[in-house]
Design an enzyme around this catalytic site. Structure first.
Site, PDB file in Angstrom:
ATOM      1  N   ASP A 120       3.255   8.193   5.827  1.00 56.26           N
ATOM      2  CA  ASP A 120       2.421   7.670   4.742  1.00 56.26           C
ATOM      3  C   ASP A 120       2.643   8.537   3.503  1.00 56.26           C
ATOM      4  OD1 ASP A 120       0.308   6.000   3.563  1.00 56.26           O
ATOM      5  OD2 ASP A 120      -0.880   7.828   3.578  1.00 56.26           O
ATOM      6  N   SER A 121       2.228   8.035   2.373  1.00 56.80           N
ATOM      7  CA  SER A 121       2.355   8.787   1.126  1.00 56.80           C
ATOM      8  C   SER A 121       1.400   9.976   1.078  1.00 56.80           C
ATOM      9  CB  SER A 121       2.083   7.858  -0.066  1.00 56.80           C
ATOM     10  OG  SER A 121       0.769   7.332   0.021  1.00 56.80           O
TER      11      SER A 121
ATOM     12  N   TYR B 103       1.808   6.984  -4.310  1.00 56.55           N
ATOM     13  CA  TYR B 103       2.982   6.150  -4.550  1.00 56.55           C
ATOM     14  C   TYR B 103       2.654   4.970  -5.456  1.00 56.55           C
ATOM     15  CZ  TYR B 103       5.958   8.348  -0.951  1.00 56.55           C
ATOM     16  OH  TYR B 103       6.750   9.207  -0.226  1.00 56.55           O
ATOM     17  N   GLY B 104       1.388   4.588  -5.468  1.00 52.28           N
ATOM     18  CA  GLY B 104       0.980   3.360  -6.166  1.00 52.28           C
ATOM     19  C   GLY B 104       1.173   3.371  -7.673  1.00 52.28           C
TER      20      GLY B 104
ATOM     21  N   CYS C   4       1.986   2.830   5.228  1.00 49.85           N
ATOM     22  CA  CYS C   4       1.651   2.854   3.805  1.00 49.85           C
ATOM     23  C   CYS C   4       1.949   1.472   3.243  1.00 49.85           C
ATOM     24  CB  CYS C   4       2.490   3.925   3.101  1.00 49.85           C
ATOM     25  SG  CYS C   4       2.349   3.947   1.300  1.00 49.85           S
ATOM     26  N   ASN C   5       0.929   0.799   2.742  1.00 54.77           N
ATOM     27  CA  ASN C   5       1.119  -0.551   2.211  1.00 54.77           C
ATOM     28  C   ASN C   5       2.105  -0.558   1.047  1.00 54.77           C
ATOM     29  OD1 ASN C   5      -1.089  -2.610   3.410  1.00 54.77           O
ATOM     30  ND2 ASN C   5      -1.937  -0.555   3.357  1.00 54.77           N
ATOM     31  N   THR C   6       2.003   0.440   0.167  1.00 56.25           N
ATOM     32  CA  THR C   6       2.867   0.494  -1.010  1.00 56.25           C
ATOM     33  C   THR C   6       4.323   0.687  -0.607  1.00 56.25           C
ATOM     34  OG1 THR C   6       1.059   1.407  -2.335  1.00 56.25           O
ATOM     35  CG2 THR C   6       3.278   1.703  -3.187  1.00 56.25           C
TER      36      THR C   6
ATOM     37  N   GLU D 114      -7.129  12.001  -1.195  1.00 56.11           N
ATOM     38  CA  GLU D 114      -6.187  13.103  -0.937  1.00 56.11           C
ATOM     39  C   GLU D 114      -6.832  14.460  -1.194  1.00 56.11           C
ATOM     40  OE1 GLU D 114      -2.662  13.463  -0.066  1.00 56.11           O
ATOM     41  OE2 GLU D 114      -3.123  11.541   0.843  1.00 56.11           O
TER      42      GLU D 114
ATOM     43  N   CYS E 241      -5.044  -0.508   1.741  1.00 52.10           N
ATOM     44  CA  CYS E 241      -4.416   0.809   1.645  1.00 52.10           C
ATOM     45  C   CYS E 241      -4.929   1.626   2.814  1.00 52.10           C
ATOM     46  CB  CYS E 241      -4.760   1.482   0.317  1.00 52.10           C
ATOM     47  SG  CYS E 241      -4.213   3.207   0.204  1.00 52.10           S
ATOM     48  N   THR E 242      -4.028   2.351   3.485  1.00 49.74           N
ATOM     49  CA  THR E 242      -4.441   3.069   4.700  1.00 49.74           C
ATOM     50  C   THR E 242      -5.367   4.239   4.411  1.00 49.74           C
ATOM     51  OG1 THR E 242      -2.371   4.342   4.611  1.00 49.74           O
ATOM     52  CG2 THR E 242      -2.424   2.407   6.049  1.00 49.74           C
ATOM     53  N   HIS E 243      -5.483   4.649   3.156  1.00 48.05           N
ATOM     54  CA  HIS E 243      -6.445   5.696   2.805  1.00 48.05           C
ATOM     55  C   HIS E 243      -7.892   5.172   2.852  1.00 48.05           C
ATOM     56  CE1 HIS E 243      -2.931   7.787   1.187  1.00 48.05           C
ATOM     57  NE2 HIS E 243      -3.665   8.869   1.013  1.00 48.05           N
TER      58      HIS E 243
END
Length: 262
Positions: free
Chosen positions: A16-17, A48-49, A79-81, A158, A190-192
């Site tokens: 993931d980012s 990343y977005g 990571c969706n992005t 983050e 978004c996985t966050h």
């Protein structure tokens, strides 16, 4: 018959980012507890977005190379992005490697069969990518989908901010004028975002379902491992190793903390 036991014992790489993909790792461990896992978060380059598609591709390939250096038998792009920007190129490069992506849970949202519009929270680039538009066209022909770009939210998560006034104020502004009786559900694209689900519920109430794509991704991972005959045969619980591109032990500690969070 070829002895595949060595390949079966190799770990699954999850990328993931940042720390967001831990939500997918948690789901994977729940569904496949006997597998070994190596997680890599690219927090040094998060989010990343806000980057160009080419930048995201370059960073994603670099991260996958790291996981392959750990001898991973399959890769999950959690990571969706990164999935939107790079998954097709990854599969072209690594034709014999099971590569599983993640996408906003539009189909599960439609399958709820609830009246009203589907609200999708995601990074601006995920919502702008053609892959997302095709997903909506394919899965939500008869549904009204409302995109809710959430610039800046990944950065807060983050930093380890999952609750409190900062998150609440952010969400209140984002949801202003968007939440009413005509909302059937909210998709966390978004996985966050699952890590702030409690605060989302605080703002919108508990009557609107909130769903994300981690369950579908973990189940697809299991299917692909079975298909390739590389499911780990041991009945012992597997190990988890977490790495991060940011030279910061706090992020590793945060990642393990999120993994244990219920």
């Amino acid at each position: 018959m070829e002895d595949n036991s060595y390949n079966k014992s190799k770990p699954i790489g999850i990328f993931d980012s940042g720390v967001g993909g831990i939500s997918v790792l948690k789901k994977a461990i729940k569904i496949l507890p006997n597998e070994n896992y190596v997680y890599f978060g690219d927090s040094k380059n998060a989010p990343y977005g806000v980057k160009t598609v080419e930048e995201i591709k370059k960073l994603t390939f670099k991260s996958i190379d790291f996981l392959l250096s750990k001898d991973c038998k399959a890769i999950v792009v959690a990571c969706n992005t990164a999935t939107s920007a790079a998954i097709e190129d990854l599969r072209k490069r690594f034709k014999d490697l099971p590569i599983i992506g993640i996408e906003p849970a539009v189909r599960p949202a439609v399958n709820l069969n609830r009246k009203g519009k589907i609200l999708i929270m995601a990074t601006p680039i995920t919502l702008a990518e053609n892959k997302f538009n095709k997903l909506v066209e394919r899965c939500a022909v008869n549904s009204e989908v409302v995109a809710l770009p959430c610039a800046g939210l990944v950065e807060m998560i983050e930093e380890g901010i999952f609750e409190g006034n900062d998150i609440k104020n952010y969400l209140e502004k984002r949801f202003e004028g968007k939440i009413d009786k005509d909302v059937s559900c909210i998709v966390l694209g978004c996985t966050h975002y699952p890590f702030i689900k409690k605060e989302i519920v605080y703002i919108i109430g508990d009557e609107i379902p909130i769903i994300d794509g981690s369950d579908g991704t973990a189940r697809e991972l299991k299917r692909r491992l079975k298909e390739s005959n590389i499911l780990r045969s041991s009945d012992q619980k597997g190990y988890v190793k977490i790495f991060n591109s940011k030279d910061n032990s706090n992020l590793i500690d945060l990642s393990y903390k999120l993994l244990d969070l219920e």
